[in-house]
Design a protein around this motif. Structure first.
Motif, short mmCIF file in Angstrom:
data_model
loop_
_atom_site.label_atom_id
_atom_site.label_comp_id
_atom_site.label_asym_id
_atom_site.label_seq_id
_atom_site.Cartn_x
_atom_site.Cartn_y
_atom_site.Cartn_z
N CYS A 92 -8.72 44.33 -14.97
CA CYS A 92 -9.72 45.09 -15.72
C CYS A 92 -9.94 46.38 -14.95
N PRO A 93 -10.81 47.27 -15.37
CA PRO A 93 -10.91 48.56 -14.68
C PRO A 93 -11.19 48.48 -13.18
N ALA A 94 -11.88 47.48 -12.70
CA ALA A 94 -12.20 47.42 -11.27
C ALA A 94 -11.09 46.78 -10.43
N ILE A 95 -10.39 45.83 -10.98
CA ILE A 95 -9.40 45.07 -10.22
C ILE A 95 -8.26 45.94 -9.70
N PRO A 96 -7.69 46.86 -10.50
CA PRO A 96 -6.59 47.68 -9.95
C PRO A 96 -7.00 48.51 -8.74
N THR A 110 -1.97 50.99 -14.02
CA THR A 110 -3.11 50.47 -14.75
C THR A 110 -4.28 51.45 -14.69
N ILE A 111 -4.53 52.03 -13.53
CA ILE A 111 -5.63 52.98 -13.38
C ILE A 111 -5.40 54.20 -14.28
N VAL A 112 -4.17 54.70 -14.32
CA VAL A 112 -3.85 55.82 -15.20
C VAL A 112 -4.04 55.39 -16.66
N GLY A 113 -3.64 54.18 -17.00
CA GLY A 113 -3.82 53.67 -18.36
C GLY A 113 -5.28 53.59 -18.76
N VAL A 114 -6.13 53.16 -17.83
CA VAL A 114 -7.57 53.11 -18.10
C VAL A 114 -8.10 54.52 -18.38
N ALA A 115 -7.71 55.48 -17.54
CA ALA A 115 -8.17 56.86 -17.70
C ALA A 115 -7.70 57.45 -19.03
N CYS A 121 -10.23 57.24 -26.41
CA CYS A 121 -11.41 56.70 -27.08
C CYS A 121 -12.42 57.80 -27.35
N ARG A 122 -12.66 58.63 -26.36
CA ARG A 122 -13.62 59.73 -26.55
C ARG A 122 -13.15 60.70 -27.62
N ASP A 132 -21.22 58.54 -29.91
CA ASP A 132 -21.55 59.23 -28.66
C ASP A 132 -20.54 58.87 -27.59
N ARG A 133 -20.50 59.67 -26.54
CA ARG A 133 -19.53 59.48 -25.46
C ARG A 133 -19.73 58.15 -24.75
N GLY A 134 -20.95 57.64 -24.71
CA GLY A 134 -21.24 56.40 -24.02
C GLY A 134 -20.57 55.18 -24.64
N SER A 135 -20.08 55.31 -25.87
CA SER A 135 -19.47 54.16 -26.52
C SER A 135 -18.07 53.88 -26.00
N CYS A 136 -17.53 54.76 -25.15
CA CYS A 136 -16.17 54.58 -24.62
C CYS A 136 -16.15 54.17 -23.17
N GLY A 137 -17.23 53.70 -22.66
CA GLY A 137 -17.24 53.24 -21.27
C GLY A 137 -17.44 54.39 -20.30
#
Length: 138
Positions: A92-96, A110-115, A121-122, A132-137
């Motif tokens: 998940c976003p923290a594990i990588p 994975t980190i690049v994929g998250v970014a 999403c935005r 709003d922007r907050g809906s994309c994490g």
């Protein structure tokens, strides 16, 4: 009132403790994650369950109350995509981040994929869904 330095120090200590914990539980090992997702080893799944029980107890003690609201239409498909991405990438976003800290450099993909996913999403939210922007994490 807390100073920024004290908050930063608390965040650093908490982050180090979390990284140490998830590393020792096995959350940074792709093979362990694969065994969890395929239900071959329930140890990590039970770790998740234990974490949920602990946080529920903390919320009860602190009397944290949230009024359930309407679920956003993107929650279910977003959760499915998140789970699929986690199962494929092993994080998940923290594990990588913990994986890279442990020397597992393929986690950078994975980190690049998250970014990239957050950026997409935005973009899609602003262009098509007017969210709003907050809906994309992050």
């Amino acid at each position: 009132m807390r100073t920024r330095g004290a908050i930063l120090l608390a965040n650093i200590i908490t982050g180090l403790a979390l990284g140490f914990t998830v590393s020792n539980i096995g959350f940074v090992d792709y093979a362990e994650l694969n065994r969890m997702f395929t239900f071959q080893d329930l140890r990590m799944l039970l770790s998740f369950g234990g974490a949920v029980v602990i946080i529920a107890c903390v919320f009860a003690v602190l009397r944290v109350r949230r009024t359930p609201g309407r679920i956003h239409a993107g929650v279910i498909p977003g959760a499915v995509l998140f789970g699929i991405g986690w199962a494929i990438s092993g994080g998940c976003p923290a594990i990588p981040i913990a994986q890279v800290a442990g020397g597992y450099l393929p986690a950078l993909v994975t980190i690049v994929g998250v970014a990239v996913g957050i950026r997409l999403c935005r973009w899609a939210s602003a262009r098509y869904f007017r969210l709003d922007r907050g809906s994309c994490g992050l």
